[in-house]
Write an enzyme that holds these catalytic residues in place. Sequence first.
Site, PDB file in Angstrom:
ATOM      1  N   HIS A 269       0.832  -1.203   0.000  1.00  0.00           N
ATOM      2  CA  HIS A 269       0.000   0.000   0.000  1.00  0.00           C
ATOM      3  C   HIS A 269       0.873   1.262   0.000  1.00  0.00           C
ATOM      4  CE1 HIS A 269      -3.685   2.316   1.224  1.00  0.00           C
ATOM      5  NE2 HIS A 269      -2.746   3.135   1.685  1.00  0.00           N
ATOM      6  N   GLU A 270       1.760   1.335   0.990  1.00  0.00           N
ATOM      7  CA  GLU A 270       2.579   2.553   1.107  1.00  0.00           C
ATOM      8  C   GLU A 270       3.529   2.685  -0.079  1.00  0.00           C
ATOM      9  OE1 GLU A 270       1.538   4.694   3.139  1.00  0.00           O
ATOM     10  OE2 GLU A 270       0.346   3.395   4.452  1.00  0.00           O
ATOM     11  N   HIS A 273       1.757   4.326  -2.872  1.00  0.00           N
ATOM     12  CA  HIS A 273       1.785   5.794  -2.755  1.00  0.00           C
ATOM     13  C   HIS A 273       3.150   6.334  -3.200  1.00  0.00           C
ATOM     14  CE1 HIS A 273      -1.963   6.672  -0.674  1.00  0.00           C
ATOM     15  NE2 HIS A 273      -1.723   5.826   0.305  1.00  0.00           N
ATOM     16  N   GLU A 299      -4.716   7.460  -3.177  1.00  0.00           N
ATOM     17  CA  GLU A 299      -5.183   6.219  -2.561  1.00  0.00           C
ATOM     18  C   GLU A 299      -5.529   5.170  -3.631  1.00  0.00           C
ATOM     19  OE1 GLU A 299      -4.793   5.821   0.559  1.00  0.00           O
ATOM     20  OE2 GLU A 299      -6.030   4.099   1.122  1.00  0.00           O
TER      21      GLU A 299
HETATM   22 MG    MG Z   1      -3.086   5.316   1.990  1.00  0.00          MG
END
Ligand code: MG
Length: 498
Positions: A269-270, A273, A299
Amino acid sequence: MKSKNKTIQVLLTHYREIATLGSISRVLDWDLNVNLPEKAAVERGEQSAYLTGLTADKWQSADFQRNLEKAAQLIQKLTHEEQAIVRNLAWSSNYYTKIPKELLIEHSKVCSEGFLGWRKAREQNDFAVFEPYLSRIVEISRMFAQHLGYEKDPYDALLNLYEQNMTVSQLDPIFNQIIGFLTPFLKNYSDRKSKTDYLAYVNNDKNYPIARQKNLVLFIIKKMGYDIRAGRMDESAHPFTLPLGRFDVRITNRYKPHDLRESIAIGMHEAGHALYEQGVDETYAYTPLDSGVSLGIHESQSRFWENQIGKSTAFLSFLTPVLQAYFPEALSDCTTEELFELFNHVEPSLIRTEADEVTYNLHIALRYELEKGIINGKIKVKDLPKKWNEGMKSLLGVEPKSDSEGILQDVHWSYGAIGYFPTYTLGNLYSAQFTNKMQKELDIINLSGNGDLGTILVWLRDNIHRYGSLYWPDELCQKITGEPLNPKYFIEYIKNKY
Ligand code: MG
């Protein structure tokens, strides 16, 4: 970046200083979240507030504002990129020119202290400890909305700080559609599903040594294309990604010794980003076109890697032997099918960050209702724990036994981020819509099954990352998919997968 237009060039030179101040204050933020000793909180609050003051001065500079007005008058004569620069400067500038400087400084200070107040409240499991901080933060946010201005709803003004052009009147029907689909779907799904043997892989007698989890996550995120020489991965209670500079995009993670799912999901997830930030056209560095355009689009990038790729059968089949090599004791006889079930286990739960894809947006729907309520004055801050518990029960059928696993679970409000939560749901919706488009052009299943994540990254770079903040979210969505944001793609995705 160079511009032939003199006014734009002057604006860019001035903005470079603003961007540098922003980078410096993010170094302080990163340190606050990763390292800061408890006693240093007040001091750090003052340091950050001082930088906020300097930044506000730069934005409010009469010369700069004059040049910005001048540029706005020449807008028709400017290139597409120059026009976007002027539009973005005007948008960011609002925050500093419409809100009085004293209020911005106070906000920054209250938020630094609020973060520590939140942390203490969470440790003591007592919302009352955080309540005075939050009350002040809400009060300031309501003043922000008044200063920023809005057409219909004061919450629109706050929402717009994170997602350009988004309003309550657009969001309400989106959430209604999502809740209307998810609630019965969840009920049916739970009735259908009886076997959960695969959960034995995350029993307390299974061990996933943290050092190995960390190495595994580094292996995966490098495979995704995360440039570790322009970043790093640390630990923090609430994981995040922060661009400290064009070549310094850091992420954090957290680890559970008996469950390997969380660190992998958070890592992907990170890194999702971070890849967005690392992929912006390099010539945009230190200009208002740098950085991901909105939190919703941001996101969409993190959720894409975490869910669409990370929790797909194809990628998990690639990962099965890797996981077995890292954790032979725990996973030697585990199959890809079991891993798929394990990583996609659906169960209404208390904690948003641990929620599965089916229940996740219901957590956000609750936050959204509560945030609108405290900003409109329909809900009192002191009633939040009660409202929270009631909402959890009606939307998800579970009820927290304590504030820490309820209202206090998320850090966002402590640093003043009200209007931010809905962007999580927007991210899920954009992600499904973008993936639908991507799969018409790429064989995603084959690529992720072979661990060829680079080809997928190239698509994201070409279609999304490189543009940075050149297009606003609605424009970008239209450009990529040929239509505006449409929740039907998310609904289809959930139906197909579950
Ligand atoms: Mg996030």
